[in-house]
Design an enzyme around this catalytic site. Structure first.
Site, mmCIF file in Angstrom:
data_model
loop_
_atom_site.group_PDB
_atom_site.id
_atom_site.type_symbol
_atom_site.label_atom_id
_atom_site.label_comp_id
_atom_site.label_asym_id
_atom_site.label_seq_id
_atom_site.Cartn_x
_atom_site.Cartn_y
_atom_site.Cartn_z
ATOM 1 N N THR A 129 -93.394 -22.917 94.358
ATOM 2 C CA THR A 129 -93.859 -23.861 95.207
ATOM 3 C C THR A 129 -92.480 -24.707 94.291
ATOM 4 O O THR A 129 -91.915 -25.403 93.496
ATOM 5 C CB THR A 129 -95.167 -25.446 94.166
ATOM 6 O OG1 THR A 129 -96.184 -24.071 94.845
ATOM 7 C CG2 THR A 129 -94.514 -25.952 95.798
ATOM 8 N N LYS A 204 -97.222 -26.824 101.898
ATOM 9 C CA LYS A 204 -97.816 -26.830 100.574
ATOM 10 C C LYS A 204 -97.656 -27.716 100.377
ATOM 11 O O LYS A 204 -98.549 -28.149 99.934
ATOM 12 C CB LYS A 204 -96.485 -26.183 99.432
ATOM 13 C CG LYS A 204 -97.247 -25.869 97.571
ATOM 14 C CD LYS A 204 -98.603 -25.742 97.866
ATOM 15 C CE LYS A 204 -99.118 -25.812 96.593
ATOM 16 N NZ LYS A 204 -98.600 -24.172 95.975
ATOM 17 N N LYS A 272 -94.610 -31.854 89.180
ATOM 18 C CA LYS A 272 -93.181 -31.916 90.066
ATOM 19 C C LYS A 272 -93.569 -31.869 91.368
ATOM 20 O O LYS A 272 -92.722 -31.740 91.888
ATOM 21 C CB LYS A 272 -92.886 -30.371 89.080
ATOM 22 C CG LYS A 272 -91.895 -29.322 90.305
ATOM 23 C CD LYS A 272 -91.975 -28.395 91.225
ATOM 24 C CE LYS A 272 -93.239 -27.513 90.473
ATOM 25 N NZ LYS A 272 -93.421 -26.025 91.348
#
Length: 321
Positions: A129, A204, A272
């Site tokens: 990701t 995502k 993150k």
């Protein structure tokens, strides 16, 4: 013919040649490399090896690759060396900076990165990701070498990786997607090409934004149930079959109730991801208040010692006595 037309013609010819030369994926023949074999990557790489693909591996901590090596995978001392030996290179590392380092080289030294060593017709698949802009840069650099790159982040955590039931969100060219679809089929159940380079990462971010509010809602709901003196196992059984049901409640909620906070997906990685989503939202002039609140809660939890917990660990902070 003007210079612009020649550039277009040359670009089209290069893409046609790359399309003609793109690797044909087949067990026993296609050399597949996997960079990053952590909690999820190890299971994913094992599925590919078990299906008969010659597997090549690299990870920063070699001990993590030991089970794969013992099963027959070939170890390489660097991502560059792995890329030079492989037809398909899959990466699943931690942070966008790690993605940049493995593709473009440590400290910008291109010769140490994957892209400098991709074979013509090879396909690089980043399943980390990461940010859409990095995915776009990788795709452009791969095309310049008559190779291909896809961004293909996943959702489903350690359970999905082990059971090969991941959702795989792909951005990039249809030609490359179709070529490596047999590999995706070994890793997941819900697989889609969602647009050009970067579209997988954007999807995502949608996923992580939804999860951000949901996991906090699960933790708060169970904290409410605990304070009300309810049997939380019974609560999960009842509401898990209704409108509240889903992975965050039925799987991670169960772990919360059982006091199992081991990582299927680390808190620090989730922070993150929320940071990437927040930055992209800001760039698009969106004010995502729930995402912002969830990120602040997880950052507080990380600062209190929960950084290495699974995301369900947020329950420890919300439901504390």
């Amino acid at each position: 013919m003007g210079p612009g037309a020649r550039q277009i013609e040359n670009g089209e010819a290069r893409m046609a040649q790359a399309a003609h030369d793109i690797i044909e994926v087949a067990p026993g023949r296609t050399q597949v490399g996997f960079v990053g074999v952590g909690i999820m990557g190890r299971s994913m790489a094992e599925h590919l090896r078990a299906a008969g693909y010659p597997l090549h591996v690299f990870t920063r901590t070699r001990a993590k690759a030991a089970p794969l090596e013992e099963a027959g995978a070939t170890w390489h001392d660097s991502p560059a060396a792995l890329a030079a030996a492989c037809d398909v290179v899959i990466t699943m590392v931690g942070y966008p900076a790690d993605v940049e380092a493995v593709y473009f080289g440590e400290d910008g030294a291109a010769e140490t990165g994957i892209l400098a060593h991709l074979k013509p017709g090879a396909v690089a698949i980043d399943m980390t990701t990461s940010s859409p802009s990095i995915a776009q840069r990788i795709a452009e650099a791969a095309r310049a070498r008559d190779a291909w790159a896809l961004d293909a982040p996943v959702s489903g955590g350690d359970v999905g990786a082990k059971n090969a039931t991941l959702s795989i969100m792909v951005g990039g060219d249809r030609t490359a997607f179709d070529a490596v679809k047999p590999l995706f089929d070994l890793l997941g159940k819900s697989i889609a090409l969602l647009g050009p380079a970067g579209a997988g990462q954007h999807t995502k971010m949608v996923n992580q934004t939804v999860i951000a509010g949901t996991i906090v809602g699960v933790a708060e709901g169970l904290a409410y149930g605990k304070a009300a003196g309810l049997d939380l196992a019974q609560v999960l059984d009842v509401i898990g079959g209704g409108a509240a049901g889903g992975f965050q409640l039925n799987v991670l909620g169960k772990r919360m109730v059982e006091g199992d906070f081991a990582p299927g997906f680390y808190v620090h990685h989730f922070i993150k991801d929320m940071g990437i989503a927040g930055a992209e939202a800001e760039r698009m002039h969106l004010d995502l208040e729930v995402l912002t609140l969830a990120r602040a809660l997880f950052e507080r939890f990380a600062a209190e010692g929960g950084r290495e917990d699974g995301t369900q660990g947020i329950y420890r902070m919300i439901a504390r006595d």
